[in-house]
Enzyme design. Structure first.
Site, PDB file in Angstrom:
ATOM      1  N   ALA A 107      -3.740  -3.447  -1.281  1.00  0.00           N
ATOM      2  CA  ALA A 107      -3.189  -4.615  -0.589  1.00  0.00           C
ATOM      3  C   ALA A 107      -1.817  -4.303  -0.003  1.00  0.00           C
ATOM      4  CB  ALA A 107      -3.090  -5.781  -1.554  1.00  0.00           C
ATOM      5  N   CYS A 108      -1.363  -5.136   0.903  1.00  0.00           N
ATOM      6  CA  CYS A 108      -0.054  -4.992   1.530  1.00  0.00           C
ATOM      7  C   CYS A 108       1.012  -4.859   0.452  1.00  0.00           C
ATOM      8  CB  CYS A 108       0.241  -6.213   2.399  1.00  0.00           C
ATOM      9  SG  CYS A 108       1.887  -6.244   3.108  1.00  0.00           S
ATOM     10  N   PRO A 109       1.944  -3.928   0.525  1.00  0.00           N
ATOM     11  CA  PRO A 109       2.158  -2.978   1.613  1.00  0.00           C
ATOM     12  C   PRO A 109       1.495  -1.619   1.380  1.00  0.00           C
ATOM     13  CG  PRO A 109       4.023  -2.906   0.137  1.00  0.00           C
ATOM     14  CD  PRO A 109       3.019  -3.838  -0.496  1.00  0.00           C
ATOM     15  N   GLY A 110       0.493  -1.545   0.502  1.00  0.00           N
ATOM     16  CA  GLY A 110      -0.142  -0.265   0.160  1.00  0.00           C
ATOM     17  C   GLY A 110      -0.602   0.581   1.341  1.00  0.00           C
ATOM     18  N   ASP A 150      -7.580  -4.537   4.090  1.00  0.00           N
ATOM     19  CA  ASP A 150      -6.553  -5.574   4.004  1.00  0.00           C
ATOM     20  C   ASP A 150      -6.409  -6.158   5.421  1.00  0.00           C
ATOM     21  OD1 ASP A 150      -4.122  -6.894   2.767  1.00  0.00           O
ATOM     22  OD2 ASP A 150      -3.199  -5.816   4.421  1.00  0.00           O
TER      23      ASP A 150
END
Lengths: 84, 190
Positions: free
Chosen positions: A21-24, A48
């Site tokens: 998920a953000c910011p991944g 995402d």
């Protein structure tokens, strides 16, 4: 870049950030772009919803070239060319 | 950068970019002094707010923006080591130390905490959805060169000693923050 057949692009490296998920995905893309040579294509896989909007903005900001996005099965394939 | 302590990750300073930006713009222009940095005041010690702060910090760092995070008041608790550090303290300071969360894993949600159940549930859901945990976001921010500054005045008030905070944290006062803010295009108070 003019119309390119995204499906025919052979990426120098694929980052599979699916499930992240953000910011991944952004952080993984940032890490990976340094591992391909200048002019080479990096492909980012993400499911995402924000990534396909974030990656072009990131590429523009840091000076890489966003090529486009392909919708895969349940995820997006985003193409970026390292430019510096 | 000469006074870097051992174990400190290389921090991306705002000045480096400042020179570039200033050089590329007409001299004497006041706006030219401002460069492309991000500064944040992390005042809150709430898990949700601190998560937001670190997600923004990580994103900015990935986009090549130097980031300074200034931790003050409740925000200081984010930087505390999880285990107690033996230090000399007065009674009030000691009580403060007991009552406040010790490090990122002890923070609670600003809403729906429900005696800790809400926070546990939120952490569980975040894990299921593969959202980075706060400790991981902090680690990643530090690897990306984000500068973490602890407010010395708040430390004094709350009786928090430098050795109780994570290694590599810097210390500064209001001028340190204002200097970072002066160089920033974006400043957030969280």
């Amino acid at each position: 870049m003019a119309q390119v057949d995204l499906a025919s692009i052979k990426a120098a490296k694929i980052v599979d950030a699916r499930g992240s998920a953000c910011p991944g995905p952004l952080l993984e893309a940032k890490k990976a772009i340094g591992t391909v040579s200048v002019g080479a294509v990096l492909e980012i896989w993400s499911n995402d919803a924000g990534t396909k909007r974030d990656i072009p903005l990131w590429a523009k900001k840091v000076g890489h070239e966003y090529v486009g996005v392909l919708s895969g099965e349940g995820y997006e394939r985003i193409f970026v060319i390292r430019r510096k | 950068m000469s006074d870097r302590r051992p174990g400190e990750k290389s921090i991306v300073r705002c000045e480096v970019v400042a020179d570039e930006v200033v050089a590329s713009q007409p001299a004497g222009d006041e706006a030219a002094e401002r460069s492309d940095c991000l500064s944040m005041i992390v005042f809150s010690g709430d898990l949700d707010k601190v998560l937001a702060a670190f997600i923004i910090a990580n994103g900015a760092a990935a986009m090549g923006t130097p980031v300074t995070m200034f931790f003050t008041f409740w925000g200081l608790n984010v930087l505390r080591k999880s285990e107690p550090v033996p230090v000399k303290k007065g009674l009030l300071e000691r009580m403060f130390g007991w009552m406040m969360p010790r490090g990122p894993e002890k923070l609670k949600l600003s809403q729906m905490n429900m005696g800790g159940i809400g926070t546990l549930m939120m952490k569980r859901v975040m894990q299921q959805k593969n959202v980075y945990s706060l400790p991981k976001l902090i680690e990643s921010a530090r690897e990306a060169g984000v500068s973490l500054v602890a407010c010395t005045m708040s430390m004094d008030v709350m009786g928090i000693r430098p050795e109780e905070l994570m290694d590599g944290v810097e210390f500064g006062g209001v001028a340190t923050f204002l200097d970072a803010a002066d160089r920033s295009r974006t400043t957030l108070f969280i």
